[in-house]
Design an enzyme around this catalytic site. Structure first.
Site, PDB file in Angstrom:
ATOM      1  N   ASP A   9       0.836  -1.188   0.000  1.00  0.00           N
ATOM      2  CA  ASP A   9       0.000   0.000   0.000  1.00  0.00           C
ATOM      3  C   ASP A   9       0.877   1.246   0.000  1.00  0.00           C
ATOM      4  OD1 ASP A   9      -2.628  -0.904  -0.074  1.00  0.00           O
ATOM      5  OD2 ASP A   9      -2.737  -1.185   2.090  1.00  0.00           O
ATOM      6  N   TYR A  10       0.436   2.254  -0.732  1.00  0.00           N
ATOM      7  CA  TYR A  10       1.110   3.545  -0.699  1.00  0.00           C
ATOM      8  C   TYR A  10       0.438   4.404   0.359  1.00  0.00           C
ATOM      9  CZ  TYR A  10       2.864   8.110  -2.148  1.00  0.00           C
ATOM     10  OH  TYR A  10       3.455   9.350  -2.175  1.00  0.00           O
ATOM     11  N   LEU A  11       1.176   4.742   1.403  1.00  0.00           N
ATOM     12  CA  LEU A  11       0.660   5.567   2.488  1.00  0.00           C
ATOM     13  C   LEU A  11       1.487   6.846   2.531  1.00  0.00           C
ATOM     14  CD1 LEU A  11       0.345   2.787   5.235  1.00  0.00           C
ATOM     15  CD2 LEU A  11      -1.482   3.717   3.807  1.00  0.00           C
ATOM     16  N   ASP A  27      13.925  -1.917  14.477  1.00  0.00           N
ATOM     17  CA  ASP A  27      14.646  -0.743  13.957  1.00  0.00           C
ATOM     18  C   ASP A  27      13.747   0.474  14.103  1.00  0.00           C
ATOM     19  OD1 ASP A  27      16.663   0.751  12.850  1.00  0.00           O
ATOM     20  OD2 ASP A  27      16.302   0.124  10.791  1.00  0.00           O
TER      21      ASP A  27
END
Length: 286
Positions: free
Chosen positions: A91-93, A193
């Site tokens: 998904d592009y968030l 991380d």
């Protein structure tokens, strides 16, 4: 590569076409693209075909974090390769920096992640990476042994291969193991991380990405926060509101921070070498 991605997406979304394909700046490790297919926006990482195992490991970690139902991560839509390239489609968030409120919420979510599931050992079913550094995760019942050997000892060995010497590796590993010998925490699933570059505010609240997961001491994730002054302190406050840390947490914090400091020193050199050596010297003198 784009044909392979289109084929995999069509299996889930139906026939469509690529409507937008923009390369994104800042792809320091892999090339990154914003892709729109059939009205859906995706974030695509791609690299040489030989790096497919790294993308597969990242997809597996995101799925593991998602399965906890405690934190938000990008949904993985496809991972694969063609003759030349490997890729990971998520998904592009559109990312925004965390504000105080979203940082507090993220801290609460991380605390619940650390409480999820019941794992008796430390490690993971597969090895992965911390940034570009291979990270071993062989299962181990003793936390002190796992961290001393597979985190600090491993980093020291990698540094030595580059001609960077921090001291006698066996002696340092033994010292770290003794520092943690009386500390046997419940294994928690870690992001691994947790710095500001891997946390963001999305359309539906905070989310995390680029994991380096393993089952370890929850304090390791929290020890990262003071290393990044741009990280809102409310993450720590939110965490404490759900799962307070023990009073002696600060005694172990520099031990856990050493793993990240050694990794930076090996990757970037310069002042990072000085900082890591000073941190190690303080630990050995304590």
């Amino acid at each position: 590569m784009w044909q392979a991605i289109s084929r995999l997406l069509s299996e889930q979304l139906g026939e469509g076409e690529i409507e937008l394909r923009n390369e994104l700046p800042g792809g320091e490790v892999h090339a990154a693209w914003h892709l729109r297919y059939a009205g859906h926006d995706f974030f695509v990482k791609c690299d040489e075909r030989e790096l497919l195992p790294g993308f597969t490991a990242e997809a597996d970690q995101l799925e593991l974090l998602s399965r906890s139902k405690t934190v938000t991560v990008p949904k993985v839509w496809a991972v694969g390769a063609d003759r030349d390239y490997s890729f990971l489609v998520m998904d592009y968030l559109p990312p925004r920096p965390l504000d105080a409120h979203s940082a507090f919420i993220l801290g609460q979510q991380i605390a619940r992640l650390h409480q999820w599931s019941d794992q008796p050992q430390f490690g993971l079913d597969f090895d992965n990476s911390l940034s570009t550094t291979p990270q071993p995760n062989t299962w181990q019942r003793r936390w002190s042994t796992f961290f001393a050997e597979q985190r600090i000892g491993w980093q020291l060995e990698l540094a030595a291969e580059k001609g960077i010497a921090f001291g006698n590796i066996d002696a340092i590993v033994e010292h770290i193991q003794q520092r943690l010998a009386s500390h046997q925490p419940q294994p928690s699933l870690l992001h691994g991380d947790l710095w500001s570059g891997n946390c963001a505010l999305g359309p539906d609240g905070p989310y995390i990405f680029d994991p380096a997961c393993y089952w370890g001491d929850r304090e390791c994730d929290l020890a990262m926060l003071p290393l990044h002054t741009e990280q809102p302190p409310q993450i720590y406050d939110g965490y404490q509101s759900v799962s307070p840390l023990p009073a002696d947490f600060l005694e172990r914090q520099p031990v856990y921070q050493l793993y990240t400091l050694l990794n930076r020193a090996r990757l970037f050199g310069g002042q990072h070498l000085v900082i890591a050596q000073q941190s190690l010297d303080r630990l050995l003198a304590a």
